[in-house]
Write a protein that holds these residues in place. Structure first.
Motif, PDB file in Angstrom:
ATOM      1  N   GLN A 186       0.960  -1.252  -0.087  1.00 24.75           N
ATOM      2  CA  GLN A 186       0.006   0.086  -0.052  1.00 24.75           C
ATOM      3  C   GLN A 186       0.903   1.228   0.085  1.00 24.75           C
ATOM      4  O   GLN A 186       0.511   2.138  -0.647  1.00 24.75           O
ATOM      5  CB  GLN A 186      -0.851   0.048   1.129  1.00 24.75           C
ATOM      6  N   VAL A 228       2.432   1.711  -3.419  1.00 20.85           N
ATOM      7  CA  VAL A 228       1.587   2.115  -4.589  1.00 20.85           C
ATOM      8  C   VAL A 228       1.393   3.772  -4.230  1.00 20.85           C
ATOM      9  O   VAL A 228       1.095   4.442  -5.338  1.00 20.85           O
ATOM     10  CB  VAL A 228       0.087   1.563  -4.352  1.00 20.85           C
ATOM     11  N   HIS A 229       0.967   4.191  -3.060  1.00 19.76           N
ATOM     12  CA  HIS A 229       0.889   5.485  -2.542  1.00 19.76           C
ATOM     13  C   HIS A 229       2.088   6.502  -3.136  1.00 19.76           C
ATOM     14  O   HIS A 229       1.912   7.500  -3.687  1.00 19.76           O
ATOM     15  CB  HIS A 229       0.399   5.721  -1.248  1.00 19.76           C
ATOM     16  N   TRP A 258       2.722   6.739  -6.935  1.00 18.93           N
ATOM     17  CA  TRP A 258       1.760   7.682  -7.496  1.00 18.93           C
ATOM     18  C   TRP A 258       2.637   9.256  -7.230  1.00 18.93           C
ATOM     19  O   TRP A 258       2.206  10.044  -8.135  1.00 18.93           O
ATOM     20  CB  TRP A 258       0.346   7.652  -7.071  1.00 18.93           C
ATOM     21  N   LYS A 277       3.617   1.633 -10.573  1.00 17.64           N
ATOM     22  CA  LYS A 277       2.939   1.057  -9.567  1.00 17.64           C
ATOM     23  C   LYS A 277       2.087  -0.019  -9.878  1.00 17.64           C
ATOM     24  O   LYS A 277       1.437  -0.739  -9.028  1.00 17.64           O
ATOM     25  CB  LYS A 277       1.890   2.080  -8.692  1.00 17.64           C
ATOM     26  N   ARG A 278       1.929  -0.664 -11.299  1.00 19.94           N
ATOM     27  CA  ARG A 278       1.234  -1.566 -11.679  1.00 19.94           C
ATOM     28  C   ARG A 278       1.444  -2.858 -11.108  1.00 19.94           C
ATOM     29  O   ARG A 278       0.551  -3.614 -10.737  1.00 19.94           O
ATOM     30  CB  ARG A 278       1.201  -1.657 -13.192  1.00 19.94           C
ATOM     31  N   SER A 331       2.819  -3.662  -7.910  1.00 28.27           N
ATOM     32  CA  SER A 331       2.515  -3.455  -6.434  1.00 28.27           C
ATOM     33  C   SER A 331       0.802  -3.671  -6.637  1.00 28.27           C
ATOM     34  O   SER A 331       0.310  -4.366  -5.772  1.00 28.27           O
ATOM     35  CB  SER A 331       2.923  -2.356  -5.858  1.00 28.27           C
ATOM     36  N   GLU A 332       0.078  -2.809  -7.453  1.00 29.10           N
ATOM     37  CA  GLU A 332      -1.431  -2.983  -7.429  1.00 29.10           C
ATOM     38  C   GLU A 332      -1.918  -4.480  -7.775  1.00 29.10           C
ATOM     39  O   GLU A 332      -2.666  -4.948  -7.149  1.00 29.10           O
ATOM     40  CB  GLU A 332      -1.964  -2.015  -8.346  1.00 29.10           C
ATOM     41  N   GLN A 354      -3.836  -6.932  -5.219  1.00 33.26           N
ATOM     42  CA  GLN A 354      -5.117  -7.436  -5.635  1.00 33.26           C
ATOM     43  C   GLN A 354      -5.090  -9.107  -5.626  1.00 33.26           C
ATOM     44  O   GLN A 354      -6.132  -9.412  -5.129  1.00 33.26           O
ATOM     45  CB  GLN A 354      -5.356  -7.188  -7.172  1.00 33.26           C
TER      46      GLN A 354
END
Length: 407
Positions: A361, A364-365, A368, A374-375, A377-378, A382
């Motif tokens: 998390q 990702v933050h 950005w 960040k794809r 880690s996203e 998921q």
């Protein structure tokens, strides 16, 4: 360097053309009076250099080879310009650097040109059967056999050098007086041999800390600790300069001896002696919002674990979390993002670590914020949710730091 030496030798040979050829047999040992010293010195070359030099590039290797060769030649016991003329000198003084009988008459046992093979006569055209023996520096391979031998010795010795060691050095000792006690605080630097540390790792410990470590290790590693010496207590003169100096040296030897024993070096008792106090202080400072002071403590704990080879432990991940939180709170987003990336690399093969979700998390933050990708880690976050991660929001890195119990 070898070309310069051979150039000097050529001039010496040209200047001595009128001399008589020295007698064979008895004079042979005096033709190259420095050969025995040079041979003895090169045999111990890897021993003398072991653990003292660090090579970073091929150019630096060449420079060090030339310096070492020059030192050996200067201390070999004579100047090359004073060598007697080799056989065949008068006949070949003007031949532009041909063999002049070197290969046949000067490559005997004990000579610096000896390669362990029988000497070869000159070729039919009067040339040298081995181009590397020719004194002309401009020939192919004209750097000389001596230079190539030293280069090969350097390459072989690099593989046999002692591995990097961790050194423990007491850099200062100060007497601390408190309301109810007085003690000596020793500052110890952890230094990796062969490297220059811009930001060295350091700890400050008192005698009672060393004594506690010694007691814990003797309880667990009785056999290994049997040969480890520890400075005993004194009833008097504990604050005398002589006592402090002796104890400083004893503590250096004590830690070096412990680190040389693999089982002790990897034990939690030994490792946490170094970085656990910093982790506790950093956690306390982070919880109270003193992020700049906490960052210094987290950073020193990071360096300590790195020097000790403890980067695969859960304490190291906690250290990265503390660094990321402090950097983020101080608006140093690039550094915080780097800490999260390093932690996720360590967690690449783990899907159930309690810090994995918070690190994903945060990554990702921060990605950005700083414009990074960040794809990945996203997608991994998921996947964790699809695999049964609770739907409620996982704790943040800062919450994990606050809840972590540092025993």
């Amino acid at each position: 360097m070898a070309a310069r030496i051979l150039h000097r030798l050529r001039h010496a040979l040209a200047g001595e053309g009128a001399r008589e050829e020295p007698a064979r047999g008895t004079a042979e040992a005096e033709d190259f009076p420095e050969s025995s010293e040079l041979e003895d010195d090169t045999e111990g070359l890897s021993t003398r250099l072991s653990g003292t030099l660090s090579f970073t590039s091929h150019d630096e290797e060449e420079e060090e080879e030339e310096e070492e060769e020059e030192e050996e030649e200067d201390g070999a016991g004579g100047e090359l310009g004073q060598l007697p003329a080799p056989p065949g000198e008068a006949a070949g003084a003007e031949d532009g650097g041909r063999c002049r009988g070197w290969c046949w008459g000067r490559a005997g046992p004990g000579s610096r040109w000896d390669t362990g093979e029988p000497p070869r006569p000159p070729t039919a055209d009067g040339g040298c059967p081995r181009a590397e023996w020719a004194p002309a520096g401009e020939r192919a391979g004209g750097s000389g056999l001596l230079t190539r031998q030293l280069q090969e010795l350097w390459r072989r010795s690099r593989g046999s050098l002692a591995p990097q060691r961790l050194l423990f050095e007491v850099t200062s000792a100060s007497v601390v007086s408190e309301r109810s006690s007085k003690y000596v605080l020793y500052t110890i630097y952890l230094i990796r041999s062969g490297r220059f540390d811009k930001a060295p790792a350091a700890i400050a410990r008192r005698y009672s800390d060393f004594e506690r470590l010694n007691r814990r290790l003797r309880c667990r590693f009785g056999c290994d600790m049997a040969g480890v010496a520890f400075p005993r207590k004194r009833l008097r003169r504990n604050f005398a300069a002589e006592t402090i100096a002796k104890r400083s040296r004893a503590f250096e030897q004590f830690l070096s001896h412990l680190h040389s024993i693999a089982e002790i070096r990897r034990s939690p008792e030994f490792l946490e002696f170094f970085f656990l106090p910093d982790l506790r202080a950093a956690q306390r400072l982070t919880c109270t919002g003193m992020y700049r002071e906490a960052l210094a403590a987290w950073a020193n704990a990071y360096r300590l674990q790195d020097r000790l080879g403890a980067c695969a432990s859960g304490r190291f991940l906690l250290t990265l979390a503390g660094l990321a939180v402090c950097h983020q709170e101080l608006e140093q987003l690039g550094e915080a993002h780097g800490c999260c990336e390093q932690a996720l690399q360590l967690l690449a093969a783990q899907d159930s670590h309690p810090l994995l979700g918070p690190f994903l998390q945060a990554h990702v933050h921060l990605a950005w914020k700083v414009g990074k990708d960040k794809r990945q880690s996203e997608a991994r976050l998921q996947d964790l949710q699809d695999a049964g991660l609770p739907l409620q929001q996982p704790p943040t890195l800062k919450e994990c730091l606050i809840k972590e119990a540092l025993d």
